[in-house]
Motif scaffolding. Structure first.
Motif, PDB file in Angstrom:
ATOM      1  N   PHE A   1       0.824  -1.211   0.000  1.00 40.78           N
ATOM      2  CA  PHE A   1       0.000   0.000   0.000  1.00 40.78           C
ATOM      3  C   PHE A   1       0.855   1.257   0.000  1.00 40.78           C
ATOM      4  N   LEU A   2       1.953   1.228   0.746  1.00 41.18           N
ATOM      5  CA  LEU A   2       2.833   2.390   0.819  1.00 41.18           C
ATOM      6  C   LEU A   2       3.791   2.485  -0.365  1.00 41.18           C
ATOM      7  N   GLY A   3       3.989   1.362  -1.062  1.00 47.49           N
ATOM      8  CA  GLY A   3       4.896   1.357  -2.204  1.00 47.49           C
ATOM      9  C   GLY A   3       6.323   0.985  -1.863  1.00 47.49           C
ATOM     10  N   THR A   4       6.609   0.657  -0.593  1.00 46.96           N
ATOM     11  CA  THR A   4       7.971   0.215  -0.246  1.00 46.96           C
ATOM     12  C   THR A   4       8.244  -1.180  -0.788  1.00 46.96           C
ATOM     13  N   TYR A   5       7.200  -1.942  -1.019  1.00 47.52           N
ATOM     14  CA  TYR A   5       7.303  -3.271  -1.617  1.00 47.52           C
ATOM     15  C   TYR A   5       6.588  -3.193  -2.963  1.00 47.52           C
ATOM     16  N   PRO A   6       7.314  -3.207  -4.077  1.00 47.34           N
ATOM     17  CA  PRO A   6       6.670  -3.083  -5.386  1.00 47.34           C
ATOM     18  C   PRO A   6       5.682  -4.220  -5.638  1.00 47.34           C
ATOM     19  N   LEU A   7       4.576  -3.895  -6.277  1.00 49.85           N
ATOM     20  CA  LEU A   7       3.557  -4.891  -6.573  1.00 49.85           C
ATOM     21  C   LEU A   7       4.080  -5.936  -7.561  1.00 49.85           C
ATOM     22  N   PHE A   8       3.783  -7.197  -7.292  1.00 50.71           N
ATOM     23  CA  PHE A   8       4.110  -8.274  -8.228  1.00 50.71           C
ATOM     24  C   PHE A   8       3.064  -8.365  -9.335  1.00 50.71           C
ATOM     25  N   LYS A   9       1.852  -7.948  -9.021  1.00 45.95           N
ATOM     26  CA  LYS A   9       0.749  -7.918  -9.984  1.00 45.95           C
ATOM     27  C   LYS A   9       0.102  -6.552  -9.860  1.00 45.95           C
ATOM     28  N   LYS A  10      -0.137  -5.924 -10.987  1.00 49.01           N
ATOM     29  CA  LYS A  10      -0.684  -4.574 -10.958  1.00 49.01           C
ATOM     30  C   LYS A  10      -1.780  -4.432 -12.005  1.00 49.01           C
ATOM     31  N   PRO A  11      -3.003  -4.085 -11.581  1.00 48.77           N
ATOM     32  CA  PRO A  11      -3.441  -3.877 -10.195  1.00 48.77           C
ATOM     33  C   PRO A  11      -3.625  -5.210  -9.473  1.00 48.77           C
ATOM     34  N   LEU A  12      -3.764  -5.119  -8.135  1.00 51.02           N
ATOM     35  CA  LEU A  12      -3.862  -6.306  -7.298  1.00 51.02           C
ATOM     36  C   LEU A  12      -4.986  -6.139  -6.288  1.00 51.02           C
ATOM     37  N   VAL A  13      -5.766  -7.208  -6.121  1.00 50.94           N
ATOM     38  CA  VAL A  13      -6.662  -7.282  -4.971  1.00 50.94           C
ATOM     39  C   VAL A  13      -5.843  -7.898  -3.843  1.00 50.94           C
ATOM     40  N   PRO A  14      -5.486  -7.118  -2.813  1.00 48.96           N
ATOM     41  CA  PRO A  14      -4.628  -7.656  -1.746  1.00 48.96           C
ATOM     42  C   PRO A  14      -5.431  -8.524  -0.783  1.00 48.96           C
ATOM     43  N   GLY A  15      -4.723  -9.017   0.244  1.00 48.10           N
ATOM     44  CA  GLY A  15      -5.398  -9.735   1.315  1.00 48.10           C
ATOM     45  C   GLY A  15      -5.157 -11.232   1.281  1.00 48.10           C
ATOM     46  N   HIS A  16      -4.396 -11.738   2.263  1.00 45.08           N
ATOM     47  CA  HIS A  16      -4.192 -13.184   2.356  1.00 45.08           C
ATOM     48  C   HIS A  16      -4.461 -13.723   3.758  1.00 45.08           C
ATOM     49  N   GLU A  17      -4.648 -12.845   4.736  1.00 49.97           N
ATOM     50  CA  GLU A  17      -5.075 -13.296   6.065  1.00 49.97           C
ATOM     51  C   GLU A  17      -6.602 -13.339   6.049  1.00 49.97           C
ATOM     52  N   ALA A  18      -7.155 -14.450   5.566  1.00 48.88           N
ATOM     53  CA  ALA A  18      -8.567 -14.472   5.230  1.00 48.88           C
ATOM     54  C   ALA A  18      -9.305 -15.627   5.893  1.00 48.88           C
ATOM     55  N   ALA A  19     -10.596 -15.401   6.096  1.00 45.16           N
ATOM     56  CA  ALA A  19     -11.513 -16.456   6.522  1.00 45.16           C
ATOM     57  C   ALA A  19     -12.813 -16.256   5.765  1.00 45.16           C
ATOM     58  N   GLY A  20     -13.452 -17.355   5.385  1.00 50.34           N
ATOM     59  CA  GLY A  20     -14.690 -17.217   4.634  1.00 50.34           C
ATOM     60  C   GLY A  20     -15.459 -18.510   4.549  1.00 50.34           C
ATOM     61  N   GLU A  21     -16.620 -18.417   3.926  1.00 51.12           N
ATOM     62  CA  GLU A  21     -17.536 -19.560   3.786  1.00 51.12           C
ATOM     63  C   GLU A  21     -17.505 -20.070   2.353  1.00 51.12           C
ATOM     64  N   VAL A  22     -17.333 -21.367   2.205  1.00 55.02           N
ATOM     65  CA  VAL A  22     -17.309 -21.973   0.873  1.00 55.02           C
ATOM     66  C   VAL A  22     -18.720 -21.925   0.288  1.00 55.02           C
ATOM     67  N   VAL A  23     -18.840 -21.333  -0.906  1.00 58.49           N
ATOM     68  CA  VAL A  23     -20.151 -21.243  -1.567  1.00 58.49           C
ATOM     69  C   VAL A  23     -20.225 -22.095  -2.827  1.00 58.49           C
ATOM     70  N   GLU A  24     -19.084 -22.398  -3.409  1.00 58.00           N
ATOM     71  CA  GLU A  24     -19.039 -23.316  -4.555  1.00 58.00           C
ATOM     72  C   GLU A  24     -17.868 -24.255  -4.364  1.00 58.00           C
ATOM     73  N   GLY A  25     -18.128 -25.561  -4.380  1.00 52.42           N
ATOM     74  CA  GLY A  25     -17.073 -26.543  -4.171  1.00 52.42           C
ATOM     75  C   GLY A  25     -17.662 -27.873  -3.758  1.00 52.42           C
ATOM     76  N   PRO A  26     -16.860 -28.793  -3.270  1.00 49.53           N
ATOM     77  CA  PRO A  26     -17.337 -30.105  -2.859  1.00 49.53           C
ATOM     78  C   PRO A  26     -18.423 -30.000  -1.785  1.00 49.53           C
ATOM     79  N   SER A  27     -19.379 -30.917  -1.810  1.00 53.40           N
ATOM     80  CA  SER A  27     -20.499 -30.858  -0.871  1.00 53.40           C
ATOM     81  C   SER A  27     -20.027 -30.882   0.577  1.00 53.40           C
ATOM     82  N   GLY A  28     -18.924 -31.552   0.842  1.00 50.28           N
ATOM     83  CA  GLY A  28     -18.416 -31.621   2.211  1.00 50.28           C
ATOM     84  C   GLY A  28     -17.863 -30.313   2.720  1.00 50.28           C
TER      85      GLY A  28
END
Length: 329
Positions: A44-71
């Protein structure tokens, strides 16, 4: 879907983007919570150049599976962040987090600051029973466990932790849990001292560190193990100064910018510098267990609702008193 898209330094725009594609074996996850980590802030500050531009950031994530195996449908999950090919020589050697063909969530592959993100089935860990906000901290805690697995501490080691952020706060708790009495090394006047004071055996200011080493470490030679988790590239110099001969420095910060330190002192002391990054499947399972049992309790200082507030959340995360900012999309 709505997503926060980073185009450059402090240029985070909330916009409608296509939903992620789902190759065979991948699932769609509805984001419940996503944390802002040091790497996100460096992007965000630009001290670490983006590997992909533009980028949707965020890897500390939790969520609900909506499409995938029934289990998995409807279940709360957290993703590992490395999506390897599983076919190359590196993967077959067991180093899948270093796969040269991997995608890395929120780093070079669009992440979780969006209504939905995608991930391969094998990267997911079920975390039902955890608050989604707390579950965002599985990933950084797994990274800390990985450092302890790669270069284990020895019984009786003296340990110092440089930093006052999220990694420092969780690491101090983890070290206490496994039987050590860590010393926290902090800048005088830090707005986050109160958090490390809760878990450190002692707090030492950086301007008093030399005196502490001389008078309170074994033979006045320094700590056996020093963890540098401050996010400050200059802290490596401090870590070398604080480490005893043949001691170990655990290097965890990824600020993106270059560090300058006294390499001669490191060589003369025969210091080992161990850089470690992401947790593997095993560390993720251990991190989930520690969080569920309340043995490590993340200090979530701010929770912000709504993806439209993502730019505000990133600015908030830069405030001196913030340990961890989490967004609930």
């Amino acid at each position: 879907m709505l997503a926060a898209v980073l185009h450059g330094p402090r240029d985070l725009r909330v916009a409608n983007v296509p939903e992620p594609e789902l190759p065979d074996g991948w699932v769609l996850v509805k984001t419940a919570a996503v944390g802002i980590c040091g790497t996100d802030k460096a992007f965000f500050l630009g001290t670490y150049p983006l590997f992909k531009k533009p980028l949707v950031p965020g890897h500390e994530a939790a969520g609900e599976v909506v499409e995938g195996p029934s289990g998995l449908k409807g279940r709360l999950v957290v993703p590992e962040i490395n999506f390897p090919c599983w076919r190359c020589e590196v993967c077959r050697e067991g180093l899948y987090t270093h796969c040269p063909n991997k995608k890395t969530l929120g780093i070079d592959f669009d992440g979780a600051f969006a209504e939905f993100f995608s991930a391969p089935v094998e990267a997911l860990h079920v975390v039902e029973g955890l608050d989604p906000v707390v579950a965002t901290e599985v990933e950084p805690l797994a990274a800390l466990l990985n450092s302890l697995r790669q270069v284990p501490l020895r019984l009786g080691d003296s340990v110092a932790v440089i930093g006052t952020g999220n990694l420092a706060v969780m690491l101090l708790q983890l070290l206490k849990h496994i039987g050590f009495e860590p010393v926290a090394v902090v800048r005088r006047g830090s707005a986050k001292i109160r958090f490390v004071e809760r878990y450190a055996a002692e707090v030492v200011f950086t301007d008093e560190l030399r005196e502490h080493v001389n008078t309170k470490t074994r033979g006045g030679m320094g700590f056996d193990v020093v963890f540098e988790v401050s996010g400050d590239p200059s802290a490596l110099e401090l870590a070398v100064e604080a480490t005893r001969p043949r001691g170990v420095i655990h290097l965890k910060s990824t600020p993106g910018s270059l560090a300058s330190f006294n390499s001669t002192a490191a060589v003369v002391k025969e210091v080992r510098i161990a850089g470690t990054r992401c947790g593997t499947f095993k560390e993720f399972r251990e991190a989930i267990n520690l969080l569920k049992r309340g043995l490590v309790k993340p200090e979530i200082t701010t929770v912000i609702d709504g993806l439209s507030s993502a730019p505000e959340a990133f600015e908030k995360s830069l405030e001196r008193g913030q340990v961890k900012v989490v967004v609930r999309p």
